[in-house]
Design a protein around this motif. Structure first.
Motif, PDB file in Angstrom:
ATOM      1  N   ASP A  39      11.732   0.247  -0.552  1.00 41.01           N
ATOM      2  CA  ASP A  39      12.199   1.453  -1.239  1.00 41.01           C
ATOM      3  C   ASP A  39      13.109   2.217  -0.274  1.00 41.01           C
ATOM      4  N   LEU A  40      14.418   1.952  -0.373  1.00 39.44           N
ATOM      5  CA  LEU A  40      15.366   2.440   0.640  1.00 39.44           C
ATOM      6  C   LEU A  40      15.507   3.957   0.641  1.00 39.44           C
ATOM      7  N   PHE A  41      15.404   4.587  -0.518  1.00 35.51           N
ATOM      8  CA  PHE A  41      15.502   6.052  -0.630  1.00 35.51           C
ATOM      9  C   PHE A  41      14.212   6.533  -1.278  1.00 35.51           C
ATOM     10  N   VAL A 188      16.716   1.019  -5.011  1.00 30.85           N
ATOM     11  CA  VAL A 188      17.867   1.804  -4.553  1.00 30.85           C
ATOM     12  C   VAL A 188      18.048   3.015  -5.471  1.00 30.85           C
ATOM     13  N   ASP A 189      17.702   4.174  -4.970  1.00 30.05           N
ATOM     14  CA  ASP A 189      17.824   5.423  -5.733  1.00 30.05           C
ATOM     15  C   ASP A 189      18.517   6.463  -4.852  1.00 30.05           C
ATOM     16  N   PRO A 190      19.821   6.301  -4.605  1.00 31.38           N
ATOM     17  CA  PRO A 190      20.529   7.177  -3.665  1.00 31.38           C
ATOM     18  C   PRO A 190      20.786   8.562  -4.250  1.00 31.38           C
ATOM     19  N   PRO A 191      21.102   9.535  -3.401  1.00 34.28           N
ATOM     20  CA  PRO A 191      21.488  10.856  -3.912  1.00 34.28           C
ATOM     21  C   PRO A 191      22.712  10.729  -4.814  1.00 34.28           C
ATOM     22  N   TYR A 209      28.436   6.452  -0.848  1.00 30.15           N
ATOM     23  CA  TYR A 209      27.927   5.893  -2.094  1.00 30.15           C
ATOM     24  C   TYR A 209      28.268   4.417  -2.219  1.00 30.15           C
ATOM     25  N   LEU A 210      29.505   4.079  -1.888  1.00 28.70           N
ATOM     26  CA  LEU A 210      29.929   2.684  -2.019  1.00 28.70           C
ATOM     27  C   LEU A 210      29.265   1.793  -0.976  1.00 28.70           C
ATOM     28  N   PHE A 224      19.122   3.027  -9.487  1.00 27.92           N
ATOM     29  CA  PHE A 224      18.984   4.176 -10.370  1.00 27.92           C
ATOM     30  C   PHE A 224      20.171   5.121 -10.206  1.00 27.92           C
ATOM     31  N   THR A 225      20.687   5.589 -11.331  1.00 27.95           N
ATOM     32  CA  THR A 225      21.786   6.541 -11.308  1.00 27.95           C
ATOM     33  C   THR A 225      21.765   7.304 -12.639  1.00 27.95           C
TER      34      THR A 225
END
Length: 273
Positions: A39-41, A188-191, A209-210, A224-225
């Motif tokens: 769970d990276l984020f 992957v659930d980045p800001p 982001y990229l 997730f986005t």
């Protein structure tokens, strides 16, 4: 390990994925050979928790970059502070603005506790601020109008993080460490793009982001986005023009959300087994 199952974070957390829990559980069944989930984020740890309860046979690495585990460990202190706040607010109508004498009493109470112990300002601020507002320290809190909105029952977090391997690292370090592990799946659930990012200093820029997509090009993943971000549209354009897309051959699930009667957005989960 506790077998208690949570369908949402037991403590307030902005951006948790509780609306996707049912779909996420169902999608996990499509990953029968997975042995490690990273769970990276990690955020509130909800995705990690769901994986470990759904697939107790797997190894789950939870990147707790926001130190959420400290909030869990100190929940009894938080419950005690909120109980004192409820006492202070006796006589103040529910959901109404807190008068100045009581407001100052609450501020003094928090400053006193801050001298001797951990104070979970996010959880406590959700009990005295209105409409999903949060503060992360006493300085932010002092600028806000208080309302009588404390939770009426104690927070319970028993076993929430049981079975997880809790780490704190830049997501790039975790990806480099686990990218060659057989059976790995990245969560992957980045800001969101162009938003403040907590412990990730500054704003989450387009380049940041990229960079994330290097983690999912050649690996099984959950991403997730929302449609607030134009990243999916960007990759659809890239794919249409022959440049390819990390989402090609992936499954997409959507959930509509209503903020106000004329403000809506769509949360999106994309995965590839």
């Amino acid at each position: 390990m506790s077998t208690k199952v949570y369908n949402a974070s037991p403590l307030p957390f902005m951006g948790q994925k509780r609306n996707f829990v049912k779909m996420f559980r169902e999608a996990l069944q499509e990953f029968p050979t997975a042995t490690t989930f990273v769970d990276l984020f990690g955020g509130s740890g909800l995705l990690s928790h769901v994986v470990k309860r759904q697939r107790p046979d797997t190894r789950v690495i939870y990147n707790d970059y926001d130190d959420f585990h400290l909030r869990i460990e100190n929940v009894e202190r938080t419950n005690d502070i909120i109980a004192k706040i409820r006492t202070t607010l006796n006589g103040v109508p529910r959901l109404k603005k807190v008068p100045e004498p009581q407001r100052q009493t609450i501020i003094d109470l928090l400053k006193q506790h801050e001298q001797t112990e951990f104070v979970d300002y996010i959880t406590i601020s959700s009990s005295i601020l209105f409409s999903g507002k949060y503060a992360t320290n006493i300085r932010e809190l002092e600028k806000q109008t208080f309302y009588n909105t404390p939770k009426q029952t104690p927070y319970v977090c028993d076993g929430y993080l049981d079975g997880l391997e809790i780490v704190k690292a830049d997501y790039r370090e975790l990806f480099a460490k686990y990218k060659n592990v057989p059976g790995v799946v990245f969560l992957v659930d980045p800001p969101y793009l162009s938003t403040q990012t907590g412990h990730y200093n500054g704003y989450w820029r387009l380049a940041d982001y990229l960079d994330v997509f290097t983690t999912i090009i050649q690996h099984p993943f959950f991403y997730f986005t929302s449609n607030k971000s134009s990243v999916i549209e960007f990759f659809e354009w890239m794919d249409a023009h022959g440049f390819g897309s990390p989402f090609k051959s992936a499954t997409r699930k959507e959930i509509g959300n209503t903020i106000t009667y004329n403000a809506r957005y769509t949360d999106i989960m994309i995965y590839r087994a």
